[in-house]
Write a protein that holds these residues in place. Structure first.
Motif, PDB file in Angstrom:
ATOM      1  N   VAL A 230       4.108   1.216 -10.985  1.00  0.00           N
ATOM      2  CA  VAL A 230       3.485   1.100 -12.308  1.00  0.00           C
ATOM      3  C   VAL A 230       3.086  -0.328 -12.663  1.00  0.00           C
ATOM      4  O   VAL A 230       2.957  -0.659 -13.830  1.00  0.00           O
ATOM      5  CB  VAL A 230       4.432   1.667 -13.377  1.00  0.00           C
ATOM      6  CG1 VAL A 230       4.558   3.168 -13.232  1.00  0.00           C
ATOM      7  CG2 VAL A 230       5.804   0.996 -13.286  1.00  0.00           C
ATOM      8  N   CYS A 231       2.900  -1.175 -11.655  1.00  0.00           N
ATOM      9  CA  CYS A 231       2.426  -2.526 -11.934  1.00  0.00           C
ATOM     10  C   CYS A 231       1.629  -3.020 -10.740  1.00  0.00           C
ATOM     11  O   CYS A 231       1.603  -2.370  -9.683  1.00  0.00           O
ATOM     12  CB  CYS A 231       3.587  -3.467 -12.256  1.00  0.00           C
ATOM     13  SG  CYS A 231       4.740  -3.708 -10.895  1.00  0.00           S
ATOM     14  N   THR A 232       0.987  -4.139 -10.857  1.00  0.00           N
ATOM     15  CA  THR A 232       0.131  -4.641  -9.789  1.00  0.00           C
ATOM     16  C   THR A 232       0.909  -5.323  -8.684  1.00  0.00           C
ATOM     17  O   THR A 232       0.397  -5.498  -7.575  1.00  0.00           O
ATOM     18  CB  THR A 232      -0.887  -5.631 -10.358  1.00  0.00           C
ATOM     19  OG1 THR A 232      -0.194  -6.707 -11.007  1.00  0.00           O
ATOM     20  CG2 THR A 232      -1.812  -4.943 -11.359  1.00  0.00           C
ATOM     21  N   GLY A 233       2.141  -5.728  -8.962  1.00  0.00           N
ATOM     22  CA  GLY A 233       2.973  -6.375  -7.950  1.00  0.00           C
ATOM     23  C   GLY A 233       3.948  -5.403  -7.319  1.00  0.00           C
ATOM     24  O   GLY A 233       3.970  -4.207  -7.624  1.00  0.00           O
TER      25      GLY A 233
ATOM     26  N   PHE B  78      10.861   5.641   2.547  1.00  0.00           N
ATOM     27  CA  PHE B  78      11.364   6.299   1.340  1.00  0.00           C
ATOM     28  C   PHE B  78      10.233   6.977   0.575  1.00  0.00           C
ATOM     29  O   PHE B  78      10.391   8.077   0.057  1.00  0.00           O
ATOM     30  CB  PHE B  78      12.070   5.288   0.425  1.00  0.00           C
ATOM     31  CG  PHE B  78      13.393   4.809   0.940  1.00  0.00           C
ATOM     32  CD1 PHE B  78      14.506   5.637   0.916  1.00  0.00           C
ATOM     33  CD2 PHE B  78      13.528   3.534   1.460  1.00  0.00           C
ATOM     34  CE1 PHE B  78      15.740   5.197   1.399  1.00  0.00           C
ATOM     35  CE2 PHE B  78      14.745   3.083   1.939  1.00  0.00           C
ATOM     36  CZ  PHE B  78      15.853   3.924   1.913  1.00  0.00           C
ATOM     37  N   TYR B  79       9.099   6.324   0.517  1.00  0.00           N
ATOM     38  CA  TYR B  79       7.967   6.880  -0.210  1.00  0.00           C
ATOM     39  C   TYR B  79       7.309   8.014   0.578  1.00  0.00           C
ATOM     40  O   TYR B  79       6.843   9.000  -0.004  1.00  0.00           O
ATOM     41  CB  TYR B  79       6.974   5.764  -0.526  1.00  0.00           C
ATOM     42  CG  TYR B  79       7.576   4.725  -1.441  1.00  0.00           C
ATOM     43  CD1 TYR B  79       7.425   4.815  -2.817  1.00  0.00           C
ATOM     44  CD2 TYR B  79       8.341   3.677  -0.934  1.00  0.00           C
ATOM     45  CE1 TYR B  79       8.006   3.875  -3.665  1.00  0.00           C
ATOM     46  CE2 TYR B  79       8.933   2.736  -1.766  1.00  0.00           C
ATOM     47  CZ  TYR B  79       8.759   2.846  -3.138  1.00  0.00           C
ATOM     48  OH  TYR B  79       9.349   1.927  -3.970  1.00  0.00           O
ATOM     49  N   ALA B  80       7.312   7.897   1.902  1.00  0.00           N
ATOM     50  CA  ALA B  80       6.758   8.966   2.738  1.00  0.00           C
ATOM     51  C   ALA B  80       7.610  10.229   2.656  1.00  0.00           C
ATOM     52  O   ALA B  80       7.105  11.347   2.793  1.00  0.00           O
ATOM     53  CB  ALA B  80       6.647   8.489   4.186  1.00  0.00           C
ATOM     54  N   HIS B  81       8.912  10.049   2.423  1.00  0.00           N
ATOM     55  CA  HIS B  81       9.854  11.184   2.375  1.00  0.00           C
ATOM     56  C   HIS B  81      10.416  11.385   0.973  1.00  0.00           C
ATOM     57  O   HIS B  81      11.528  11.906   0.816  1.00  0.00           O
ATOM     58  CB  HIS B  81      11.018  10.946   3.343  1.00  0.00           C
ATOM     59  CG  HIS B  81      10.600  10.663   4.743  1.00  0.00           C
ATOM     60  ND1 HIS B  81      11.329   9.845   5.596  1.00  0.00           N
ATOM     61  CD2 HIS B  81       9.515  11.072   5.453  1.00  0.00           C
ATOM     62  CE1 HIS B  81      10.713   9.772   6.760  1.00  0.00           C
ATOM     63  NE2 HIS B  81       9.610  10.505   6.699  1.00  0.00           N
ATOM     64  N   ALA B  82       9.684  10.993  -0.042  1.00  0.00           N
ATOM     65  CA  ALA B  82      10.209  11.017  -1.407  1.00  0.00           C
ATOM     66  C   ALA B  82      10.726  12.396  -1.810  1.00  0.00           C
ATOM     67  O   ALA B  82      11.708  12.506  -2.559  1.00  0.00           O
ATOM     68  CB  ALA B  82       9.136  10.555  -2.390  1.00  0.00           C
TER      69      ALA B  82
ATOM     70  N   ALA C 131       0.823  -1.213   0.000  1.00  0.00           N
ATOM     71  CA  ALA C 131       0.000   0.000   0.000  1.00  0.00           C
ATOM     72  C   ALA C 131       0.851   1.254   0.000  1.00  0.00           C
ATOM     73  O   ALA C 131       0.446   2.293  -0.542  1.00  0.00           O
ATOM     74  CB  ALA C 131      -0.927  -0.017   1.212  1.00  0.00           C
ATOM     75  N   TRP C 132       2.050   1.161   0.581  1.00  0.00           N
ATOM     76  CA  TRP C 132       2.903   2.349   0.687  1.00  0.00           C
ATOM     77  C   TRP C 132       3.684   2.640  -0.595  1.00  0.00           C
ATOM     78  O   TRP C 132       4.322   3.677  -0.698  1.00  0.00           O
ATOM     79  CB  TRP C 132       3.890   2.209   1.850  1.00  0.00           C
ATOM     80  CG  TRP C 132       4.555   0.872   2.004  1.00  0.00           C
ATOM     81  CD1 TRP C 132       4.221  -0.100   2.894  1.00  0.00           C
ATOM     82  CD2 TRP C 132       5.673   0.342   1.259  1.00  0.00           C
ATOM     83  NE1 TRP C 132       5.049  -1.196   2.763  1.00  0.00           N
ATOM     84  CE2 TRP C 132       5.955  -0.944   1.769  1.00  0.00           C
ATOM     85  CE3 TRP C 132       6.462   0.836   0.224  1.00  0.00           C
ATOM     86  CZ2 TRP C 132       6.978  -1.741   1.273  1.00  0.00           C
ATOM     87  CZ3 TRP C 132       7.483   0.041  -0.271  1.00  0.00           C
ATOM     88  CH2 TRP C 132       7.735  -1.216   0.243  1.00  0.00           C
TER      89      TRP C 132
END
Length: 519
Positions: free
Chosen positions: A408-411, A475-479, A402-403
Motif C-alpha cells: 500500500v505504498c511506493t516503497g 510468501f507472496y507467491a504462496h499467500a 515487483a513481487w
C-alpha cells in the motif's frame, strides 16, 4: 546506552530454578495469562534502550507480573506446534544473531529443552554452537544482561519451532549494524540454513550499503523483526531491506477448540527421543543434562589450566571456566536433592488437574463503534489478531519490489509474514543471566517481534523449503497457504499499512503459517 550498565544482575543456579519451577502445581499452556489479559493493558519491560544512529536495539518485551511466582506461564513448544500445525518436517541449522554474550546460554537452554521434553541440544552432541562475530568460540564479546535475555528468547523460540534443528549462535561484538551484519555473514559462512535477527533500528541513508554488504545471501533466508512500536513513518532495518524477510506480530489466544493442557506431562513433545512425562522424569533429565554440562565444563577448565597462557583474554577465559564449573557443581547437587524429594512425593497421589477454561472473551467497548471483524480463528482452535505493537511501515530508501503484491505504498513495506508477538500471549522462556528484576526462578514470559522472527525462521528451516527463500517473494507467491489475519490495528494510518484486512496488511503481511506446507 544499555540498561544493563546500571541494571543489577543476579545469576540463578540452574537446579535452584528447577526446585522452584518443578514445585509448581500447574503450567499455563493457553495463550495469555490468567484472566485473558491483552498486551495493551500490561506493563512490560523493554530490556534494550533506544538505538542511536547506525546501531540496533533488541526487540524483546518481558512481562514481569507473569513470573512473580513459581508457576511457569506462557506458551510452550506444544502450544506453538498446535497453533501453527507443526507436524513432522525436517531439520537444519538455525542461526541466531544477537549482540554481546550470554554466558549462561547453553546451560539455560538445557533446562528449557528438558522441561518440555525436547531432545538435548549441546556442544557435546554437535547440536549447539556459540561463536563470536569472527567465528571463534573463544573470542566472545563482553556479556550484556539485556541482550542476554534476547538471546535466551531466540534460542528457546527456535527450539519450540524446530526441536530437531541445530542451533548456531553468533554474538556480535557490539550492537552496531556493521557488527551485527558481520555476524550474519559469519553465520552464513558457517553453514546456517537460515538466519534469525531479533533486532532493528531506524532506516537511514546506509540501507543500500547494509543490504549489499551483510543482508543478501542467495539460498539462505535472512529473517528480521519489524519492531515493537506499531506503525511508524520510518521503517525498521534490517527488516525493510530488499532481501530480508520481515516478520510482524499477532496476539494469539486459545479458543475452546484447542486442547487443554495443564502440565508438562500432557504437553510433552515426542521427537524421536524419550518424552518428558512426569516430574521425576524431568528431574532425571535435568540431572543428566547438568552432568553432561559439568563434564564438558571441567574438560574446558583443565584445558585452560594446561595452556599456561598469561594474556588478558586467557585469564578472563580461565576465570569464566572456573566459575562455570563451580556453578554447575552446586546446581547438580541441588538437582539430585530435588530428584530424591520428588521421588518421595511421587508415592503420594495428586488431585486431577482442573480443566483449563478458554480465555474470557473481550467485551465490546461501551462507547464508540463495536468491533465488526472477528479474530481470525484456525480450525486447530487458535485465534489471531494484529498485535498493537507489531512494527509496520514503508521504506523511504528501498523501492517496492515487483513481487510485493498488495502493498500500500511506493516503497518496500513491512511486514511480509507474522507469528505471535504480543507479550501478553508470549512464550515461556528460561534465562538466568539477565532476569533479576523480572523473575525469581529464571522463567519469564517474553514477546515482541523478537519472538515472531525466530519462530518463523525455525518453521521455515523445518519445512525444508528454506533454500528457496533468498528474499520474501515466495510468501507472496504462496499467500493463499497462510492464515489471513483480518482484525486489529497497530496505529492510525488509515490504510492497510496499519490495519488488519483481507489480503496483505502491514502488521502481519500475508498472514501466519497454517502448517509447514504454507512454506
Amino acid at each position: 546506552m544499555h540498561r544493563s550498565l546500571t541494571r543489577p544482575v543476579r545469576v540463578v543456579g540452574v537446579a535452584t530454578a528447577l526446585v522452584l519451577t518443578l514445585a509448581a502445581a500447574r503450567i499455563e499452556f493457553s495463550g495469555g495469562f490468567s484472566g485473558g489479559q491483552t498486551g495493551a493493558t500490561l506493563a512490560v519491560d523493554h530490556p534494550c534502550a533506544t538505538p542511536s544512529a547506525g546501531h540496533a536495539s533488541c526487540l524483546l518485551q518481558v512481562v514481569p507480573a507473569a513470573t512473580s511466582s513459581a508457576t511457569i506461564a506462557g506458551l510452550t513448544p506444544a502450544a506453538i506446534a498446535s497453533a501453527y500445525g507443526l507436524n513432522g518436517g525436517g531439520s537444519g541449522t538455525i542461526a541466531v544473531v544477537d549482540a554481546y554474550d550470554n554466558p549462561n546460554l547453553e546451560s539455560d537452554l538445557a533446562v528449557y529443552r528438558s522441561t518440555w521434553g525436547l531432545p538435548a541440544c549441546t556442544t557435546a552432541n554437535g547440536c549447539f554452537r556459540k561463536v563470536g562475530q569472527t567465528g571463534s568460540a573463544t573470542d566472545l564479546p563482553r556479556a550484556d544482561a539485556s541482550w542476554g535475555e534476547e538471546t535466551s528468547l531466540d534460542v528457546d523460540a527456535a527450539s519450540a519451532a524446530c526441536p530437531a534443528c541445530r542451533l548456531l549462535v553468533v554474538e556480535a561484538r557490539n550492537d552496531s549494524m556493521s557488527s551485527l551484519g558481520t555476524a550474519v555473514n559469519t553465520a552464513v559462512s558457517l553453514g546456517a540454513t537460515a538466519v534469525s535477527n531479533s533486532y532493528g533500528g531506524p532506516e537511514n541513508g546506509a540501507a543500500s550499503a547494509y543490504s549489499s554488504a551483510y543482508f543478501t545471501h542467495a539460498g539462505v533466508p535472512v529473517v528480521a523483526s519489524t519492531g515493537d512500536d506499531g506503525y511508524q513513518p520510518v521503517a525498521t532495518i534490517p527488516a525493510a531491506l530488499p532481501n530480508v524477510i520481515a516478520v510482524g506480530g499477532t496476539t494469539l489466544t486459545r479458543t475452546s477448540a484447542a486442547p487443554a493442557v495443564r502440565s508438562a506431562a500432557a504437553a510433552r513433545v515426542v521427537l524421536g527421543s524419550t518424552a518428558v512425562s512426569t516430574r521425576v522424569d524431568r528431574d532425571i533429565a535435568a540431572v543428566n543434562a547438568l552432568k553432561k554440562a559439568l563434564k564438558k565444563a571441567t574438560a574446558t577448565l583443565q584445558h585452560r589450566r594446561a595452556s599456561h597462557c598469561t594474556s588478558k583474554a586467557c585469564r578472563r577465559a580461565l576465570s569464566s571456566a572456573t566459575t562455570t564449573v563451580h556453578r554447575l557443581t552446586k546446581s547438580l547437587a541441588t538437582a539430585r536433592k530435588t530428584l530424591a524429594a520428588d521421588r518421595r512425593k511421587a508415592r503420594t497421589p495428586t488431585p486431577a488437574p482442573v480443566p483449563v477454561q478458554p480465555p474470557t472473551p473481550v467485551s465490546a467497548p461501551t462507547t464508540g463503534p463495536a468491533p465488526t471483524v472477528p479474530p481470525t480463528t484456525s480450525a486447530r482452535g487458535w485465534a489471531e489478531t494484529v498485535w498493537s505493537g507489531a512494527g509496520s511501515g514503508c521504506s523511504a530508501q528501498v523501492a517496492r519490489p515487483a513481487w510485493q503484491s498488495g502493498a500500500v505504498c511506493t516503497g518496500r513495506s513491512i511486514a511480509d509474514v507474522a507469528a505471535v508477538a504480543d507479550p501478553a500471549t508470549g512464550l515461556a522462556v528460561y534465562d538466568t543471566y539477565g532476569t533479576s528484576q523480572v523473575t525469581r526462578t529464571g522463567w519469564l514470559v517474553a514477546g515482541g517481534t523478537s519472538l515472531a522472527a525466530p519462530l518463523i525462521t525455525g518453521m521455515l528451516v523445518r519445512s525444508g523449503a528454506a533454500a528457496t527463500y533468498s528474499d520474501a517473494s515466495p510468501f507472496y507467491a504462496h499467500a493463499g497457504r497462510f492464515t489471513d489475519v483480518t482484525a486489529g490495528s497497530n496505529g492510525t494510518c488509515g490504510t492497510a499499512l496499519c490495519n488488519g484486512t483481507v489480503g496483505y496488511d502491514g502488521p502481519t503481511g500475508v498472514g501466519t503459517p497454517s502448517s509447514l506446507a504454507s512454506f
